[in-house]
Structures are given as structure tokens and as C-alpha cells.
Enzyme design. Structure first.
Site, PDB file in Angstrom:
ATOM      1  CE  LYS A 136      -4.417  -1.762   1.346  1.00  0.00           C
ATOM      2  NZ  LYS A 136      -5.416  -1.978   2.380  1.00  0.00           N
TER       3      LYS A 136
ATOM      4  NE  ARG B  77      -7.755  -8.201   0.964  1.00  0.00           N
ATOM      5  CZ  ARG B  77      -7.370  -7.444  -0.053  1.00  0.00           C
ATOM      6  NH1 ARG B  77      -6.352  -6.616   0.068  1.00  0.00           N
ATOM      7  NH2 ARG B  77      -7.992  -7.518  -1.218  1.00  0.00           N
TER       8      ARG B  77
HETATM    9  N1  HH2 Z   1      -7.538  -3.607   1.018  1.00  0.00           N
HETATM   10  C1  HH2 Z   1      -7.932  -3.665  -0.266  1.00  0.00           C
HETATM   11  C2  HH2 Z   1      -9.058  -4.413  -0.634  1.00  0.00           C
HETATM   12  N2  HH2 Z   1      -9.761  -5.105   0.274  1.00  0.00           N
HETATM   13  N3  HH2 Z   1     -10.084  -5.780   2.508  1.00  0.00           N
HETATM   14  C3  HH2 Z   1      -9.715  -5.744   3.791  1.00  0.00           C
HETATM   15  N4  HH2 Z   1     -10.407  -6.446   4.730  1.00  0.00           N
HETATM   16  N5  HH2 Z   1      -8.637  -5.016   4.212  1.00  0.00           N
HETATM   17  C4  HH2 Z   1      -7.887  -4.281   3.346  1.00  0.00           C
HETATM   18  O1  HH2 Z   1      -6.925  -3.608   3.799  1.00  0.00           O
HETATM   19  C5  HH2 Z   1      -8.253  -4.294   1.958  1.00  0.00           C
HETATM   20  C6  HH2 Z   1      -9.371  -5.074   1.576  1.00  0.00           C
HETATM   21  C7  HH2 Z   1      -7.142  -2.946  -1.311  1.00  0.00           C
HETATM   22  O2  HH2 Z   1      -6.113  -3.765  -1.788  1.00  0.00           O
HETATM   23  P1  HH2 Z   1      -6.154  -4.636  -3.156  1.00  0.00           P
HETATM   24  O3  HH2 Z   1      -7.266  -5.612  -3.144  1.00  0.00           O
HETATM   25  O4  HH2 Z   1      -4.808  -5.212  -3.344  1.00  0.00           O
HETATM   26  O5  HH2 Z   1      -6.378  -3.552  -4.296  1.00  0.00           O
HETATM   27  P2  HH2 Z   1      -7.653  -3.103  -5.135  1.00  0.00           P
HETATM   28  O6  HH2 Z   1      -8.731  -2.727  -4.167  1.00  0.00           O
HETATM   29  O7  HH2 Z   1      -7.139  -1.952  -5.941  1.00  0.00           O
HETATM   30  O8  HH2 Z   1      -8.084  -4.281  -5.989  1.00  0.00           O
END
Ligand code: HH2
Length: 285
Positions: A226, A260
């Protein structure tokens, strides 16, 4: 500080996950636009990535069809369902709990019908009908804190004390979930790193994660790749592996029970070292 705690379990659909040591949740984004650049809009490739994550030691797979990065374009529930459900169905027999990362009730219902074991909701079941959808299932739920909406959440967020405010929000959402009929043993909470927060808020949340764990529910932490890590290291998103592993380890030491992550193998290695601190492996070698 200890990364091992006794007596914590998560009732998670077909599974009961022992949280006495931290577990790794692998991120599987079936998206064209995820912030880390790891999204795989082709379901076949997402399934391949998921199977590789299991080989690398993932304890849970988190499958998402909508990017929630700051400024992301919202996706309709129908489009999200088209992306996520075929991947969920294909992985039903893979032997690990399947999580659906969604904030929309319609997608939650479709995921539950398709056999999801966990619903990971960045909006903490605030969409109408979401609490009922979960209450009528055996799924676990992750309640995450987010200030505002992904499209606008990074437009000047302000807190007096981010940790206190996030803690109060998560307690309130957990109580709402309990009142709706979701057992305590099915609930995870997550401070939502990067969701409507400044760097100083994200750092405070990591530093004082134990205060979030104090609410009494297992904590999930998602810091992998992040922008807070970009701000701390000066590195672009593709070069944040070391910082991501460091952050995961700190989170685990401060009480996170589920991490995660994008990089499963590296995180597992780091956790194996941490685990030796608690299990007394001082036998040489
Ligand atoms: N962060 C993202 C998405 N879902 N869910 C939880 N519980 N906690 C988090 O910190 C979280 C989440 C964002 O990360 P990512 O899925 O890698 O990216 P994107 O939303 O751009 O697909």
C-alpha cells in the site's frame, strides 16, 4: 509481545480456523485495475494464481472483483458477480476457505450461494440488506473501517485520534452484526489501512494495533504494497516486497490474526521466524 495467542478460532463457513497463530490470506483480484497491478481479469489466470498461492501456504483466498483503490471506478454488482462467481465455484474443492471481497449485498448473496466461507466487506455491512444476508448464512465476516467512499476517500481525511475513532466504529459495527444474529465467533475486524487515512493515521494504526485487537475480535490487517509503504520507503508499488513483509510481521506481533497479502511465500517465511520466538526453538541449527 507474542504472536501466539490461545483460544481464538474463526467459524468460517465449512471451516473452523485456528487463530492461535497468524494466518495468511492471499489476495486474488479478478480486476483490470487493482492498485498493485496484480489484477487478473481472466478467470483462468486468477484460478491459477489462487492454486499457486495455496502451494505457497495461503490459509485463506480472498477473491475480489472490484478495485477499491483511491479514486477507483465503481463496478456494478452484475459485473462483479460475473468476475468473482466463476472463480469461487472453480476453487470450491481447493481445500481452503474462500473469501469474497465485496461491499454489495447482491454480490454477497451470490457468493454465499456459490459457497463462499467468508465475506470481506470494506464497508462493514453498511449496505441495506447486508447484515441480513450474513445472518442467514454460516459465513464469517470481516468488518473493515473506511472513511467515505473509494472514489473520494483520500480527499483530506481528518481525525482527532484515528485509532480511537476506528476502534469506536469497529465496536459499533460488531455490535450491529451481533444484534442481527451473527455470532461473535464469525467476526473479524480490520482498521482498513489506506481507506480514507493520512500517512500519520496509518502509522498510528499499525503502531497501536493492539488497541484495535482489544475490542475482542480477531484483527485482519491489509497493508501489502500500500501507498503508506511507498511514502515510508520512497519506492513504487512494484518494489514494496520488503516493506510489505516488515509491515505484516509488525502487525502480527501487535495482535493481527489474519494478514491479507499479495506475496504469500515471503510472508510465510517471515511468520516462521516470528513463530520460533514463541515456540522456544532454541535447539541450535
Ligand atoms: N484492502 C484492499 C481491498 N480489500 N479488505 C480488507 N479487509 N482489508 C484491506 O486492507 C483491503 C481489503 C485494497 O487492496 P487490493 O485488493 O490489493 O487492491 P484493489 O482494491 O485496488 O483491488
Amino acid at each position: 509481545m507474542h504472536s501466539r495467542v490461545s483460544g481464538a478460532f474463526l467459524d468460517c463457513g465449512r471451516f473452523r480456523i485456528d487463530l492461535s497463530r497468524p494466518r495468511v490470506m492471499a489476495i486474488i483480484n479478478v480486476t483490470p485495475d487493482s492498485f498493485s497491478g496484480d489484477g487478473l481479469p481472466d478467470p483462468a489466470r486468477a484460478i491459477e494464481r489462487a492454486l499457486r498461492s495455496i502451494e505457497e501456504g495461503a490459509d485463506i483466498l480472498d477473491i475480489g472483483g472490484e478495485s477499491t483503490r483511491p479514486g477507483a471506478r465503481p463496478v456494478s454488482p452484475a459485473e462483479e458477480i460475473d468476475r468473482v462467481i466463476p472463480v469461487l465455484e472453480a476453487l470450491r474443492g481447493a481445500g481452503v476457505p474462500l473469501s469474497a471481497d465485496t461491499r454489495h449485498t447482491e454480490v454477497m448473496r451470490a457468493a454465499i450461494d456459490a459457497g463462499a466461507d467468508l465475506i470481506n466487506d470494506v464497508a462493514a455491512l453498511r449496505e441495506p440488506g447486508a447484515l441480513d444476508a450474513l445472518a442467514g448464512s454460516r459465513c464469517a465476516v470481516c468488518l473493515m473501517h473506511m472513511r467515505g467512499e473509494p472514489a473520494t476517500m483520500q480527499e483530506s481525511p481528518r481525525y482527532d485520534d484515528a485509532v480511537r475513532e476506528v476502534r469506536a466504529f469497529l465496536s459499533e459495527r460488531a455490535q450491529a452484526a451481533r444484534r442481527a444474529g451473527i455470532d461473535a465467533g464469525r467476526i473479524l475486524v480490520d482498521p482498513g489501512f489506506g481507506f480514507g487515512k493520512r500517512l500519520e493515521d496509518n502509522v498510528a494504526l499499525l503502531k497501536r494495533l493492539a488497541e484495535i485487537a482489544d475490542i475482542g475480535y480477531p484483527v485482519l490487517a491489509g497493508i501489502s504494497r500500500k501507498s503508506m509503504l511507498g511514502a515510508l520507503t520512497g519506492r513504487p508499488v512494484g518494489e514494496r516486497l520488503a516493506a510489505s513483509v516488515a509491515a505484516a510481521l509488525i502487525a502480527a506481533e501487535r495482535g493481527a490474526r489474519v494478514l491479507r497479502v499479495h506475496d504469500v511465500a515471503a510472508t510465510r517465511d517471515a511468520l516462521a521466524v516470528l513463530d520460533a520466538m514463541d515456540t522456544g526453538r532454541e535447539d541450535g541449527g
